[in-house]
Design a protein around this motif. Structure first.
Motif, PDB file in Angstrom:
ATOM      1  N   LEU A 111       0.823  -1.218   0.000  1.00 38.49           N
ATOM      2  CA  LEU A 111       0.000   0.000   0.000  1.00 38.49           C
ATOM      3  C   LEU A 111       0.854   1.264   0.000  1.00 38.49           C
ATOM      4  N   THR A 112       2.082   1.160   0.489  1.00 39.80           N
ATOM      5  CA  THR A 112       2.925   2.359   0.526  1.00 39.80           C
ATOM      6  C   THR A 112       3.250   2.866  -0.873  1.00 39.80           C
ATOM      7  N   ILE A 113       3.281   1.981  -1.868  1.00 40.58           N
ATOM      8  CA  ILE A 113       3.646   2.406  -3.226  1.00 40.58           C
ATOM      9  C   ILE A 113       2.583   3.327  -3.822  1.00 40.58           C
ATOM     10  N   PRO A 114       1.314   2.883  -3.961  1.00 41.38           N
ATOM     11  CA  PRO A 114       0.341   3.817  -4.547  1.00 41.38           C
ATOM     12  C   PRO A 114       0.072   5.042  -3.674  1.00 41.38           C
ATOM     13  N   ILE A 115       0.126   4.854  -2.358  1.00 40.35           N
ATOM     14  CA  ILE A 115      -0.139   6.001  -1.483  1.00 40.35           C
ATOM     15  C   ILE A 115       0.982   7.026  -1.602  1.00 40.35           C
ATOM     16  N   SER A 116       2.230   6.582  -1.696  1.00 42.57           N
ATOM     17  CA  SER A 116       3.328   7.541  -1.852  1.00 42.57           C
ATOM     18  C   SER A 116       3.265   8.235  -3.210  1.00 42.57           C
ATOM     19  N   ILE A 117       2.811   7.519  -4.239  1.00 44.49           N
ATOM     20  CA  ILE A 117       2.649   8.164  -5.558  1.00 44.49           C
ATOM     21  C   ILE A 117       1.571   9.243  -5.480  1.00 44.49           C
ATOM     22  N   VAL A 118       0.458   8.929  -4.836  1.00 42.20           N
ATOM     23  CA  VAL A 118      -0.632   9.901  -4.719  1.00 42.20           C
ATOM     24  C   VAL A 118      -0.189  11.103  -3.898  1.00 42.20           C
ATOM     25  N   ILE A 119       0.478  10.859  -2.783  1.00 36.82           N
ATOM     26  CA  ILE A 119       0.914  11.972  -1.927  1.00 36.82           C
ATOM     27  C   ILE A 119       1.986  12.803  -2.634  1.00 36.82           C
ATOM     28  N   GLY A 120       2.884  12.144  -3.358  1.00 37.38           N
ATOM     29  CA  GLY A 120       3.901  12.881  -4.114  1.00 37.38           C
ATOM     30  C   GLY A 120       3.298  13.738  -5.217  1.00 37.38           C
TER      31      GLY A 120
END
Length: 125
Positions: A111-120
């Motif tokens: 989950l950290t991958i898509p969430i970090s993309i969205v937050i970035g």
């Protein structure tokens, strides 16, 4: 470093949302209780694993900035012991699926991958 805190907070919220859905699934689908209980246990330990790792990364950043002498540990042994412990529980208890535990362990990290993309992407705009 603020991004790491917001990413871990978003992963925690999303994992809690998934956990609540799984608890409803456990209550309403008794035929799949072993799989769902394995997922619940794996998700809970995977979330602890993710938060512990983020705490260690923050500690590493503080360690590098302060330029202290000595050793620093990422807590790899602690995290591996945590994973082995939950898998041993799943193997020992028949009501918990081992496959569900293994899948649940990876979900918070994935989950950290898509969430970090969205937050970035949100921070750039």
């Amino acid at each position: 470093m603020d991004d790491l805190n917001s990413i871990v907070s978003a992963v925690t919220r999303t994992t809690f949302l998934i956990l609540s859905a799984l608890f409803f699934g456990w209550a309403f689908f008794p035929d799949y209780r072993s799989d769902i209980s394995g997922l619940i246990l794996g998700l809970a330990v995977g979330l602890v694993y993710t938060r512990f790792l983020s705490m260690k990364v923050r500690g590493l950043a503080e360690y590098v900035v302060s330029q202290q002498e000595g050793r620093f540990s990422f807590g790899f042994l602690t995290r591996i012991c945590l994973v082995l412990l939950v898998i041993m529980v799943a193997v020992k208890v028949e009501q918990v699926s081992v496959l569900g535990v293994v899948i649940g362990l990876f979900v918070p990290q994935l989950l950290t991958i898509p969430i970090s993309i969205v937050i970035g992407a949100r921070n750039k705009s």
